[in-house]
Scaffold this active site. Structure first.
Site, PDB file in Angstrom:
ATOM      1  N   GLU A  81       0.843  -1.198   0.000  1.00 23.30           N
ATOM      2  CA  GLU A  81       0.000   0.000   0.000  1.00 23.30           C
ATOM      3  C   GLU A  81       0.880   1.250   0.000  1.00 23.30           C
ATOM      4  OE1 GLU A  81      -2.085   0.898   3.778  1.00 23.30           O
ATOM      5  OE2 GLU A  81      -1.375  -1.072   4.401  1.00 23.30           O
ATOM      6  N   CYS A 113      -3.626  -2.869   4.353  1.00 24.38           N
ATOM      7  CA  CYS A 113      -2.774  -3.905   4.970  1.00 24.38           C
ATOM      8  C   CYS A 113      -3.258  -5.324   4.672  1.00 24.38           C
ATOM      9  CB  CYS A 113      -2.703  -3.686   6.479  1.00 24.38           C
ATOM     10  SG  CYS A 113      -2.118  -2.049   6.917  1.00 24.38           S
ATOM     11  N   HIS A 235      -3.172  -8.837  12.424  1.00 27.37           N
ATOM     12  CA  HIS A 235      -2.525  -7.658  11.851  1.00 27.37           C
ATOM     13  C   HIS A 235      -2.214  -6.699  13.002  1.00 27.37           C
ATOM     14  CE1 HIS A 235      -1.614  -4.114   9.722  1.00 27.37           C
ATOM     15  NE2 HIS A 235      -2.733  -3.502  10.063  1.00 27.37           N
TER      16      HIS A 235
END
Ligand code: COA
Length: 389
Positions: A81, A113, A235
């Protein structure tokens, strides 16, 4: 019986420099407890002026190619990204730096992400179609927020390379998968900006909503029950987020959220992210690396993954750790990648943060600051020039 497909090898690389949160706290007058305890971060990787997502991605992938060769790789998927070009896939530069064969397709994937998880799932699909093939998945990002903004403490940089194929030596990816999409503006980066924009509180709430949504779908798809998992890889935009997410999942499922259980379920996954900082697409797989590198034997045990990408798309899925996986880890190299970083002081970090490549097509040579195997030598006529050491 269905064939076993998953992560056969995993390697990561991170930036040349490291900024301790104590230095950031001394600059902005923040109590260090907020960083060390409140968000769960100790330091963050800072790329050199001659590093970017290409050099990091190539450095992560080179050991994978050295170990396995490239003869079975027909696809490279580069997830990021912090893209450097609106048209050309960053993976094409990596393909060239690694000397991969021309009979390979290369593509770039984007959804904040979450992109690397899409790449992993697409790779599993490609291998299922032709089990003789392998797919190289690279997740590479430089996380950059505005100076003196709340997001500044949650920057970082790293790349993870994963080789996906049959009979994986590390983790078999299981079929049921829970997915979730919601149109929210918690984090975004318009094309004209170098730094991401983030609504921190909104991103925490959106992440927790995605945990619930993916878990509901995962259960409806016939997934495992919560108690079956040996560990949970989340994450981690900052490591405290994994704790918040896991407590939320346990609550959603009507479980106790005692601290010991939460720490047992995910504590080991935070070791690398805590000192590297946010690496966006790579973050959840740095969590996996930290878990595999530190845990007692997980062979045969299921591990849960929660991948979240702002905006937002998320996925909850599971993998079974392969028997004998410890013989295939890169623990020493991973620790070395973290330890080899050179500390920078706040002024040095700020100078790196503020440096920009020219946008007028002029020639520019980058200072030779990095010591990794690949470097961005400069830019000329709007073209990035890379070098191998
Ligand atoms: N000691 C211990 N903890 C402290 C503290 C101290 N001295 N001072 C504050 N804290 C705690 C707060 O209580 C809070 O904990 P909580 O979240 O459990 O309530 C935590 O530290 C953070 O404090 P907060 O005031 O919310 O910090 P902030 O406004 O600077 O924002 C982030 C923190 C993480 C939201 C911000 O850095 C950010 O936006 N980062 C980007 C997030 C991101 O990447 N999102 C997109 C992907 S999901």
């Amino acid at each position: 019986m269905s064939i076993s497909i998953g992560i056969h090898d995993l390697s990561f690389a991170t930036g040349e420099f490291v900024l301790a949160h104590t230095a950031l706290a001394a600059h902005n007058g923040t109590d260090i407890g907020k960083y060390h305890v409140g968000i769960g971060q100790e330091s963050m990787s800072v790329p050199a002026a001659d590093e970017d997502i290409v050099t990091l991605g190539a450095a992560a992938a080179a050991p994978v190619i050295a170990r396995h060769g490239a003869s079975r790789i027909r696809t490279v998927i580069f997830a990021t990204e912090s893209s450097i070009d609106q048209a050309k896939a960053a993976g094409v530069y990596v393909h060239s730096l690694l000397g991969l064969p021309s009979a390979v397709r290369v593509v770039e994937l984007k959804q904040a992400c979450y992109g690397a998880t899409a790449a992993l799932q697409f790779a599993v699909g490609l291998v299922r179609r032709d089990p003789a093939q392998q797919v190289l998945v690279i997740a590479s990002d430089v996380s950059k927020y505005e100076l003196d903004s709340p997001g500044e403490a949650t920057q970082g940089a790293a790349a993870v390379a994963m080789l996906v194929g049959v009979d994986p030596a590390l983790v078999r990816i299981e079929d049921p998968s829970g997915v979730f999409t919601a149109d929210v503006m918690d984090f975004w980066r318009p094309n004209y900006r170098d730094e991401a924009l983030v609504d921190g509180q909104e991103s925490v709430n959106a992440y927790l909503q995605a945990v619930e949504g993916t878990w509901k779908d995962y259960s409806e798809q016939g997934g495992r029950s919560l108690d079956e998992f040996a560990a949970f890889c989340y994450h981690q935009p900052f490591t405290k987020m994994a704790y918040k997410a896991h407590r939320h999942l346990l609550n959603t499922c009507g479980h106790d959220t005692d601290q010991d259980r939460v720490a047992r379920d995910l504590g080991l996954t935070t070791a690398y992210n805590r000192v590297i900082g946010n690496s966006y697409t790579a973050s959840v797989y740095l969590g996996l690396a930290a878990l595999l590198d530190q845990a007692d034997d997980l062979g045969g045990r299921p591990v849960a993954f929660l991948s979240y990408g702002s905006g937002s798309v998320a996925e909850f899925f599971a993998g079974t750790v392969a028997a004998g996986y410890r013989d295939h880890l890169r623990t020493k190299e991973h620790r070395a990648a973290i330890e080899r970083r050179t500390p920078v002081d706040y002024a040095g970090y700020r100078a790196l943060h503020e440096q920009r490549l020219p946008t007028d097509g002029s020639d520019h040579a980058t200072p030779a600051q990095s010591t990794g195997p690949y470097r961005l030598a400069g830019i000329s006529g709007h073209k990035r020039i890379y070098e191998t050491r």
